[in-house]
Design an enzyme around this catalytic site. Structure first.
Site, PDB file in Angstrom:
ATOM      1  N   ASP A  13     -10.484 -33.550-134.533  1.00 18.01           N
ATOM      2  CA  ASP A  13     -11.704 -33.172-135.254  1.00 18.01           C
ATOM      3  C   ASP A  13     -11.443 -32.288-136.467  1.00 18.01           C
ATOM      4  O   ASP A  13     -12.254 -31.424-136.815  1.00 18.01           O
ATOM      5  CB  ASP A  13     -12.707 -32.480-134.298  1.00 18.01           C
ATOM      6  CG  ASP A  13     -13.034 -33.355-133.116  1.00 18.01           C
ATOM      7  OD1 ASP A  13     -13.109 -34.582-133.295  1.00 18.01           O
ATOM      8  OD2 ASP A  13     -13.200 -32.817-132.009  1.00 18.01           O
ATOM      9  N   LYS A  16     -10.455 -35.854-140.212  1.00 23.95           N
ATOM     10  CA  LYS A  16      -9.615 -37.006-140.598  1.00 23.95           C
ATOM     11  C   LYS A  16     -10.462 -38.137-141.179  1.00 23.95           C
ATOM     12  O   LYS A  16     -10.038 -38.832-142.093  1.00 23.95           O
ATOM     13  CB  LYS A  16      -8.825 -37.521-139.378  1.00 23.95           C
ATOM     14  CG  LYS A  16      -7.871 -36.498-138.795  1.00 23.95           C
ATOM     15  CD  LYS A  16      -7.190 -37.009-137.547  1.00 23.95           C
ATOM     16  CE  LYS A  16      -8.109 -37.231-136.371  1.00 23.95           C
ATOM     17  NZ  LYS A  16      -8.729 -36.007-135.826  1.00 23.95           N
ATOM     18  N   GLY A  40     -13.722 -39.824-132.643  1.00 26.63           N
ATOM     19  CA  GLY A  40     -15.017 -39.833-133.313  1.00 26.63           C
ATOM     20  C   GLY A  40     -14.787 -39.324-134.714  1.00 26.63           C
ATOM     21  O   GLY A  40     -14.526 -38.138-134.904  1.00 26.63           O
ATOM     22  N   HIS A  41     -14.811 -40.220-135.688  1.00 22.36           N
ATOM     23  CA  HIS A  41     -14.514 -39.850-137.078  1.00 22.36           C
ATOM     24  C   HIS A  41     -15.790 -39.980-137.900  1.00 22.36           C
ATOM     25  O   HIS A  41     -16.395 -41.043-137.951  1.00 22.36           O
ATOM     26  CB  HIS A  41     -13.412 -40.745-137.646  1.00 22.36           C
ATOM     27  CG  HIS A  41     -12.103 -40.592-136.935  1.00 22.36           C
ATOM     28  ND1 HIS A  41     -10.983 -41.304-137.264  1.00 22.36           N
ATOM     29  CD2 HIS A  41     -11.737 -39.773-135.908  1.00 22.36           C
ATOM     30  CE1 HIS A  41      -9.991 -40.941-136.461  1.00 22.36           C
ATOM     31  NE2 HIS A  41     -10.421 -40.030-135.629  1.00 22.36           N
ATOM     32  N   GLN A 223      -7.174 -38.221-132.892  1.00 21.55           N
ATOM     33  CA  GLN A 223      -6.787 -36.995-132.173  1.00 21.55           C
ATOM     34  C   GLN A 223      -5.944 -36.096-133.091  1.00 21.55           C
ATOM     35  O   GLN A 223      -6.160 -36.109-134.291  1.00 21.55           O
ATOM     36  CB  GLN A 223      -6.053 -37.327-130.865  1.00 21.55           C
ATOM     37  CG  GLN A 223      -6.973 -37.925-129.789  1.00 21.55           C
ATOM     38  CD  GLN A 223      -7.215 -39.409-129.948  1.00 21.55           C
ATOM     39  OE1 GLN A 223      -6.290 -40.182-130.077  1.00 21.55           O
ATOM     40  NE2 GLN A 223      -8.469 -39.836-129.938  1.00 21.55           N
TER      41      GLN A 223
HETATM   42  P1  GDP Z   1     -12.225 -36.182-137.237  1.00 21.92           P
HETATM   43  O1  GDP Z   1     -12.297 -36.592-135.803  1.00 21.92           O
HETATM   44  O2  GDP Z   1     -10.942 -35.496-137.572  1.00 21.92           O
HETATM   45  O3  GDP Z   1     -12.519 -37.324-138.184  1.00 21.92           O
HETATM   46  O4  GDP Z   1     -13.384 -35.099-137.456  1.00 21.92           O
HETATM   47  P2  GDP Z   1     -14.912 -35.214-136.937  1.00 21.92           P
HETATM   48  O5  GDP Z   1     -15.615 -36.197-137.787  1.00 21.92           O
HETATM   49  O6  GDP Z   1     -14.962 -35.407-135.468  1.00 21.92           O
HETATM   50  O7  GDP Z   1     -15.413 -33.732-137.198  1.00 21.92           O
HETATM   51  C1  GDP Z   1     -15.432 -33.176-138.465  1.00 21.92           C
HETATM   52  C2  GDP Z   1     -16.882 -32.797-138.807  1.00 21.92           C
HETATM   53  O8  GDP Z   1     -16.892 -31.945-139.924  1.00 21.92           O
HETATM   54  C3  GDP Z   1     -17.734 -33.984-139.238  1.00 21.92           C
HETATM   55  O9  GDP Z   1     -19.063 -33.753-138.853  1.00 21.92           O
HETATM   56  C4  GDP Z   1     -17.617 -34.002-140.752  1.00 21.92           C
HETATM   57  O10 GDP Z   1     -18.723 -34.595-141.404  1.00 21.92           O
HETATM   58  C5  GDP Z   1     -17.563 -32.529-141.037  1.00 21.92           C
HETATM   59  N1  GDP Z   1     -16.776 -32.135-142.218  1.00 21.92           N
HETATM   60  C6  GDP Z   1     -15.640 -32.690-142.698  1.00 21.92           C
HETATM   61  N2  GDP Z   1     -15.147 -31.959-143.729  1.00 21.92           N
HETATM   62  C7  GDP Z   1     -16.020 -30.920-143.895  1.00 21.92           C
HETATM   63  C8  GDP Z   1     -16.040 -29.790-144.770  1.00 21.92           C
HETATM   64  O11 GDP Z   1     -15.169 -29.581-145.606  1.00 21.92           O
HETATM   65  N3  GDP Z   1     -17.070 -28.899-144.610  1.00 21.92           N
HETATM   66  C9  GDP Z   1     -18.042 -29.073-143.674  1.00 21.92           C
HETATM   67  N4  GDP Z   1     -18.994 -28.168-143.596  1.00 21.92           N
HETATM   68  N5  GDP Z   1     -18.049 -30.124-142.837  1.00 21.92           N
HETATM   69  C10 GDP Z   1     -17.041 -31.028-142.934  1.00 21.92           C
HETATM   70  P1  IMO Z   2     -10.659 -37.368-132.937  1.00 18.42           P
HETATM   71  O1  IMO Z   2      -9.898 -38.596-133.369  1.00 18.42           O
HETATM   72  C1  IMO Z   2     -10.969 -34.035-130.146  1.00 18.42           C
HETATM   73  C2  IMO Z   2      -9.450 -34.728-126.092  1.00 18.42           C
HETATM   74  C3  IMO Z   2     -10.455 -34.728-124.961  1.00 18.42           C
HETATM   75  C4  IMO Z   2      -9.585 -34.199-123.830  1.00 18.42           C
HETATM   76  C5  IMO Z   2      -8.232 -34.840-124.109  1.00 18.42           C
HETATM   77  C6  IMO Z   2      -7.958 -36.099-123.307  1.00 18.42           C
HETATM   78  O2  IMO Z   2     -12.117 -37.442-133.187  1.00 18.42           O
HETATM   79  O3  IMO Z   2     -10.020 -36.139-133.477  1.00 18.42           O
HETATM   80  P2  IMO Z   2      -8.871 -38.595-123.490  1.00 18.42           P
HETATM   81  O4  IMO Z   2     -10.268 -39.143-123.381  1.00 18.42           O
HETATM   82  O5  IMO Z   2      -8.204 -38.888-124.793  1.00 18.42           O
HETATM   83  O6  IMO Z   2      -8.011 -38.965-122.317  1.00 18.42           O
HETATM   84  O7  IMO Z   2      -9.070 -36.990-123.394  1.00 18.42           O
HETATM   85  O8  IMO Z   2      -8.232 -35.148-125.494  1.00 18.42           O
HETATM   86  N1  IMO Z   2      -9.749 -35.667-127.200  1.00 18.42           N
HETATM   87  C7  IMO Z   2     -10.203 -35.292-128.398  1.00 18.42           C
HETATM   88  N2  IMO Z   2     -10.564 -34.080-128.866  1.00 18.42           N
HETATM   89  N3  IMO Z   2     -11.014 -35.103-130.962  1.00 18.42           N
HETATM   90  C8  IMO Z   2     -10.632 -36.331-130.527  1.00 18.42           C
HETATM   91  O9  IMO Z   2     -10.529 -37.394-131.337  1.00 18.42           O
HETATM   92  C9  IMO Z   2     -10.245 -36.467-129.169  1.00 18.42           C
HETATM   93  N4  IMO Z   2      -9.842 -37.509-128.403  1.00 18.42           N
HETATM   94  C10 IMO Z   2      -9.531 -37.001-127.209  1.00 18.42           C
HETATM   95  O10 IMO Z   2     -11.545 -33.880-125.257  1.00 18.42           O
HETATM   96  O11 IMO Z   2      -9.434 -32.806-123.968  1.00 18.42           O
HETATM   97 MG    MG Z   3     -13.555 -36.356-134.141  1.00 15.00          MG
END
Ligand code: GDP
Ligand code: IMO
Ligand code: MG
Length: 424
Positions: A13, A16, A40-41, A223
């Site tokens: 998170d 990415k 979850g991206h 991840q």
């Molecule tokens: P990922 O799994 O690495 O793709 O990240 P996620 O999408 O799960 O979580 C990142 C969250 O932060 C998302 O809701 C993005 O829309 C948000 N986000 C990404 N970059 C920024 C930033 O620079 N500032 C803020 N405030 N939010 C951001």
């Molecule tokens: P993105 O790509 C954050 C965490 C779960 C748990 C551990 C193992 O959005 O960054 P799993 O279901 O993979 O066997 O769970 O890994 N986890 C993540 N945490 N972002 C993710 O993906 C994750 N995918 C798995 O919360 O701790």
């Molecule tokens: Mg994510």
């Protein structure tokens, strides 16, 4: 040399999805190489917010071919739902390619993920319950079913029969659950296979040809480094290899093609699920990050644990992935904090650890050693170049780069594409 690898440097998170979407502009292919719909991206483009789980984050660009590589585990039901949802939003998924070698997440994987977590009780990992661990376990045990099996009913049924005999025995005799009906599974999966068939190819061969033709390829990690099965905070990890080395295995490419390895780094740290997190802040600062950063899981909606930026982890990620540059996200979230803290080492029983300690107990029990830096009050969300940033924010970025010994190239100050600047 036209392969770029993009990896998360923390526990996932990091942003990415945003970084991939932004870089996709200069790419021809975007490839997911590991994980599954545990990811979850989030991609924000104009007034659209997409939450992608399996489909690579380059999907919004018409010139991009998106690829689900060999190392991914695919739940075909979820993939089709995601493709349908994208279709209703007007996003074209016809160019999505799926590796014939990717493994399938089966209904018994979902069931096993749920019951084994329950069985672990207080020791549970806090998985996303998407069947990821059990699917990878079957792959390693060589009883997994692959995407290519969806296109051969006879083989599919044969393999399913072998696998389900054992799964149903475990589900019913160990966990006291009802056995699953192989007929129902086969019927569903054949239907999924018929729909996915036009997308199923030898993606590694496609990528090799593309590179020969001078195309540019981005490998998008899911991840993060500390969730890596081999190098992360085991057992509180995922069951695949998000690190740069895993990218090559998962995409079916060799190392000589790699030009850049970009580490996506949040300006603070979050974690979902169980496991050690030395800089976790249970006080008002952690709450601030949680609230201002809207830190809720994209996949499970769980509240993310939050804490200060940890340079020990980033140094580790830099080494492990061979990072060439950093893409720092969410710097805007720290605006308004009087001081910001950076963890530079851990202290445990009188010893100071500047690198990840050799025993995980130290990570659990060690105390972070902080450097306090001046905060900034300015809103950063409108900043478009490094000169728009207040001096204190620039200093913070410089310190990050210095501690990790990797340059910061890009900085994100909000979720949308425009809210990004070159670090100068
Ligand atoms: P990922 O799994 O690495 O793709 O990240 P996620 O999408 O799960 O979580 C990142 C969250 O932060 C998302 O809701 C993005 O829309 C948000 N986000 C990404 N970059 C920024 C930033 O620079 N500032 C803020 N405030 N939010 C951001
Ligand atoms: P993105 O790509 C954050 C965490 C779960 C748990 C551990 C193992 O959005 O960054 P799993 O279901 O993979 O066997 O769970 O890994 N986890 C993540 N945490 N972002 C993710 O993906 C994750 N995918 C798995 O919360 O701790
Ligand atoms: Mg994510």
């Amino acid at each position: 040399m036209s392969v770029t690898i993009l990896v998360g440097t923390q526990w996932g998170d990091e942003g990415k999805g945003k970084a991939t979407d932004l870089l996709a502009d200069q790419m021809d292919f975007v490839v997911r190489y590991q994980g599954g719909n545990n990811a979850g991206h989030t991609v924000v483009a104009g007034d659209r917010t997409l939450k992608l789980h399996l489909v690579p984050s380059g999907i919004l660009y018409d010139h991009i071919t998106t690829v689900i590589g060999d190392g991914v585990v695919v739940d075909p039901r979820v993939l089709l739902e995601e493709m349908d949802e994208l279709g209703t939003l007007g996003v074209d998924t016809s160019r999505l390619l799926i590796s014939t070698n990717a493994h399938l997440i089966m209904p018994y994987h979902l069931e096993l993920d749920r019951v084994t977590e329950r069985y672990l009780g207080r020791q549970q990992l806090g998985t996303t319950k998407r069947g990821i661990g059990p699917a990878y376990a079957d792959k390693v045990s060589r009883i997994g079913l692959r995407v290519q099996d969806l296109t051969d009913e006879k083989i599919f049924r044969q393999k399913l029969e072998t696998a389900i005999k054992e799964k149903n025995a475990i589900l019913s005799k160990v966990y006291n659950r009802l056995p699953l009906d192989p007929e129902e599974i086969a019927t569903d999966y054949m239907r999924f296979g018929a729909r996915l068939a036009p997308h199923i190819v030898d993606t590694s061969a496609v990528l090799h040809q593309a590179l020969r033709d001078g195309k540019r390829v981005l490998l998008e990690g899911a991840q993060g480094t500390l969730l890596d099965l081999d190098h992360g905070t085991y057992p509180f990890v995922t069951s695949s290899n998000p690190v740069a080395g895993g990218a090559l295995v998962g995409a079916g490419l060799g190392p000589k093609e790699v030009e850049r390895v970009i580490g996506v780094t949040k300006a603070y740290v979050t974690r979902v699920g169980s496991g050690p997190f030395p800089t976790e802040d249970h006080g008002k600062d952690g709450e601030w990050m949680q609230e201002h950063g809207h830190e809720f899981g994209t996949t499970t909606g769980r509240r993310r644990r939050c804490g200060w930026f940890d340079a020990v982890l980033l140094r580790f990620a830099a080494r492990l992935n061979g990072l060439t540059e950093l893409f720092v996200t969410k710097l805007d979230v720290l605006s308004g904090l009087e001081t910001v803290k950076v963890c530079v080492a851990y202290r445990y029983e009188g010893e100071r650890y500047e690198d990840l300690p050799p025993h995980q107990s130290i990570l659990h029990k060690g105390e972070p050693v902080y450097e306090e830096m001046e905060g900034w009050s300015e809103d950063l969300t409108q900043a478009r170049s490094a000169t728009d940033l207040p001096a204190a924010a620039r200093k913070y970025l410089d310190r990050m780069a210095e501690l990790a010994d990797v340059p910061v190239r890009m900085v994100s100050v909000g979720p949308s594409r425009e809210q990004t600047l070159e670090a100068g």
